[in-house]
Design an enzyme around this catalytic site. Sequence first.
Site, PDB file in Angstrom:
ATOM      1  N   ASP A   1       0.834  -1.199   0.000  1.00  0.00           N
ATOM      2  CA  ASP A   1       0.000   0.000   0.000  1.00  0.00           C
ATOM      3  C   ASP A   1       0.870   1.250   0.000  1.00  0.00           C
ATOM      4  O   ASP A   1       1.965   1.231  -0.560  1.00  0.00           O
ATOM      5  CB  ASP A   1      -0.936  -0.062   1.226  1.00  0.00           C
ATOM      6  CG  ASP A   1      -2.293   0.542   0.936  1.00  0.00           C
ATOM      7  OD1 ASP A   1      -2.343   1.749   0.647  1.00  0.00           O
ATOM      8  OD2 ASP A   1      -3.310  -0.176   1.000  1.00  0.00           O
TER       9      ASP A   1
ATOM     10  N   HIS B   1      -4.013   5.953   3.171  1.00  0.00           N
ATOM     11  CA  HIS B   1      -4.649   4.716   2.694  1.00  0.00           C
ATOM     12  C   HIS B   1      -3.997   3.475   3.300  1.00  0.00           C
ATOM     13  O   HIS B   1      -4.679   2.572   3.783  1.00  0.00           O
ATOM     14  CB  HIS B   1      -4.545   4.704   1.161  1.00  0.00           C
ATOM     15  CG  HIS B   1      -5.336   3.638   0.476  1.00  0.00           C
ATOM     16  ND1 HIS B   1      -4.861   2.354   0.308  1.00  0.00           N
ATOM     17  CD2 HIS B   1      -6.555   3.670  -0.113  1.00  0.00           C
ATOM     18  CE1 HIS B   1      -5.775   1.648  -0.357  1.00  0.00           C
ATOM     19  NE2 HIS B   1      -6.800   2.423  -0.622  1.00  0.00           N
TER      20      HIS B   1
ATOM     21  N   SER C   1     -11.019  -1.258  -1.501  1.00  0.00           N
ATOM     22  CA  SER C   1      -9.761  -1.133  -0.759  1.00  0.00           C
ATOM     23  C   SER C   1      -9.975  -1.388   0.726  1.00  0.00           C
ATOM     24  O   SER C   1      -9.066  -1.831   1.414  1.00  0.00           O
ATOM     25  CB  SER C   1      -9.198   0.286  -0.876  1.00  0.00           C
ATOM     26  OG  SER C   1      -8.386   0.426  -1.996  1.00  0.00           O
TER      27      SER C   1
END
Length: 780
Positions: A157, A230, A563
């Site tokens: 990520d 994220h 996600s």
Amino acid sequence: MSKITITSMEKMGCMLTSFLLLSIVLTSNAQLVKKTYIIQMDKSAMPNTFSNHLEWYSSKVQSVLSKSVESEMDNEDRIIYTYQTAFHGLAAKLSQEEAEKLESSQGVVAIFPETKYELHTTRSPTFLGLETLHHHSTNKIWSKNLVDHDVIVGVLDTGIWPESESFNDTGLREVPSHWKGACETGRGFRKNHCNKKIVGARIFYHGYEAATGKFDDQTDYKSPRDQDGHGTHTAATVAGSPVHGANLQGYAYGTARGMAPGARIAAYKVCWTGGCFSSDILSAVDKAVADGVNVLSISLGGGVSSYYHDSLSVAAFGAMEKGVFVSCSAGNAGPDPASLTNVSPWITTVGASTMDRDFPAYVKLGNGTKITGVSLYKGKNMLQFKKQYPLIYMGSSSTSPDPRSLCLEGTLDPKKVSGKIVICDRGISPRVQKGQVVKNAGGSGMILTNTAANGEELVADCHLIPAVAIGEKEGKELKNYVLTSKKATASLAFLNTRLGIRPSPVVAAFSSRGPNFLTLEILKPDVVAPGVNILAAWSGVIGPSSLPTDNRRVKFNILSGTSMSCPHVSGIAALLKSKHPEWSPAAIKSALMTTAYVHDNTIKPLRDASTAETSTPYDHGAGHINPTRALDPGLVYDIEPKDYFDFLCTQKLTPTQLAVFGKNRTCNHSLASPGDLNYPAISVVFPEKKSISSLTIHRTATNVGPPVSKYHVIVSPFKGAFLKVVPDTLNFTRKYQKLSYKIIFTSKSRPAEPEFGGLVWKDGVHKVRSPIVITYMAPI
Ligand SMILES: *[C@@H]1O[C@H](CO)[C@@H](O)[C@H](O)[C@H]1NC(C)=O
Ligand SMILES: *[C@@H]1O[C@H](CO)[C@@H](O)[C@H](O)[C@H]1NC(C)=O
Ligand SMILES: *[C@@H]1O[C@H](CO)[C@@H](O)[C@H](O)[C@H]1NC(C)=O
Ligand SMILES: *[C@@H]1O[C@H](CO)[C@@H](O)[C@H](O)[C@H]1NC(C)=O
Ligand SMILES: *[C@@H]1O[C@H](CO)[C@@H](O)[C@H](O)[C@H]1NC(C)=O
């Protein structure tokens, strides 16, 4: 959504082109435009004149370099990665001509050009959203022995924010001795940022650097530190430690924790401000497998290409061969059909659904009507029911070319909107961005209405201005009110967090849909998991809206996207692995799929947010994950690496393309049909040929429940076909015993639409369910 994706890709393309042009100008003799190529090698083909693979790879690259005035130095730099665990080969900067020469060279299995992947949050393109990790369903499995284990999850990520309370390692055992990973350091990331929770952190940027030019350590932390948020969010969702009182500005208040709070996290940073590149992703998968991860959580994707042409699919195959469970996001391109990514059968493909929590907000119109929506707005300037503001909609039902373009940057005239509540349609630019545009133009508030693409699905955002998101139907009513009233006014009110929402879960409108057009016989997605309005840890250097103008800093943020659903499944897979260390990745996936539920909390079939109708296996796969039952599935459908290869043999690949998955293997055991892969879902396709009226597929169940178990089968009825299961009972006498059965499909009529149903093996305790899809091709 697709528009913005294209726009940002175009931007990227421009950057890329201008960099390349620049380098051409600067390099006097550069008739060669170099790009990154991933070169897969047959490691067993190394001539014994070389002492190691790197030496061999270097000589391979040397042999194709153009004999120009390029210096030795430059040539040395051509190789940016070598791969040696999940994948064998290298990544190198080559001209197209050089790459072509290499392709036909001895020992080269395949060449993949560098491709760009995207994170599957809905934030950047259109779907900024939210959720909490406080999962009622997982409470029961919080026993001590499940917290006390050594499972390691690699998260590919944007890096990690190590200071987050979610990564507090109090109470965890020492780092498992089998762990061979490293804690790489750099700007803002020191050795002591790793601990017993974050056991590894590495960065992969050579491909990014090669594609975009100079690496700017000021724009990106050239270290595992996450400036995007994220990666911190997904890692915390997998394995964050419990944090009491977590919330986003008061919203979603409660205990935030990962699905496997006892598991360890290894952060592999592969995404940078300019995107995620395949050579970096491949290197991360390769390193992670060598480091000893048990699970890989990959919340990103590119387009779909054939199994052998998709480097992530090939790398995931290598990881699976080494016993690593790979979970990937399905994509956010729903509700369009056939919009999935990451569809290889050895990957667990995760779609997104809602939870039973919402963030209600109201719009009260001047005529007294109240419209319900959602919001995560929190600020001093909370509008109240008391005061009505003028309401304005710049489009009209008939004249505006594309209402989605109404609140884009530079489109609002402050003279017209100042002091008013502005109605904007969702689409094209990020939702929070539209709020920013209204704010900049002096608006008092915003009402964001869904378009047909989103239907009634509401995604709450942490706007910078009082703003409420409402559904398409309500949007029409609202616009009608504005267009038919002389003096339209409204007020907004925010009601914080509401639990017990019914129905839930509902398949998210944005979640990518089947069918899996690569292979109709492999049903995808595999499962759905929470992916709407998810609360989890956040980076300390960016606001909750991710807008550069957002100066708010929060410890937790609420996001939506596949996600977010992928790490839920990665975390549950880690729990299963801790309880059943001997299970293969396929056994873990089977347990997740055959125990998934297909009903919501109103005991009705799972619905689809985009239509409010019943969803199908093309939307939800085997259903919604059910962690407690997945720990004890009774039976599993196991698959070994060679079985996946036998499946690939049915996919009309050339020997060269097949070699990507194992130089050593031959197709002498090819399956009779791709539907014969021992997959936990069943999808059969009646071909065009009218003469074919009967199909048979095979499955083998492994008993992982009590040694002596008797199962009987129940199959749902189909209009177009008759199903017979032989035998219709499975009598096991020992653990791990395998028993096979076959299903004979006889067509009665050929409905135009596919039919959906299921097959369940029951022993009185366990229910082992497989979804069934029957597709009837139109007869020629
Ligand atoms: C980690 O959690 C423990 C126990 O809750 C607490 O005492 C400690 O202060 C926390 N550490 C950090 C760095 O916040
Ligand atoms: C207010 O206006 C809307 C839109 O025109 C309409 O649907 C609604 O019925 C009105 N409410 C009242 C109480 O008149
Ligand atoms: C190829 O097969 C041989 C014999 O079965 C085995 O010894 C060898 O390890 C295999 N190589 C690979 C790369 O799997
Ligand atoms: C299938 O191929 C493998 C590898 O080439 C070989 O070892 C095996 O004997 C073959 N099996 C059959 C049934 O031909
Ligand atoms: C399993 O056992 C039941 C009786 O308990 C018997 O009726 C059935 O035929 C058996 N099934 C098989 C496949 O042997």
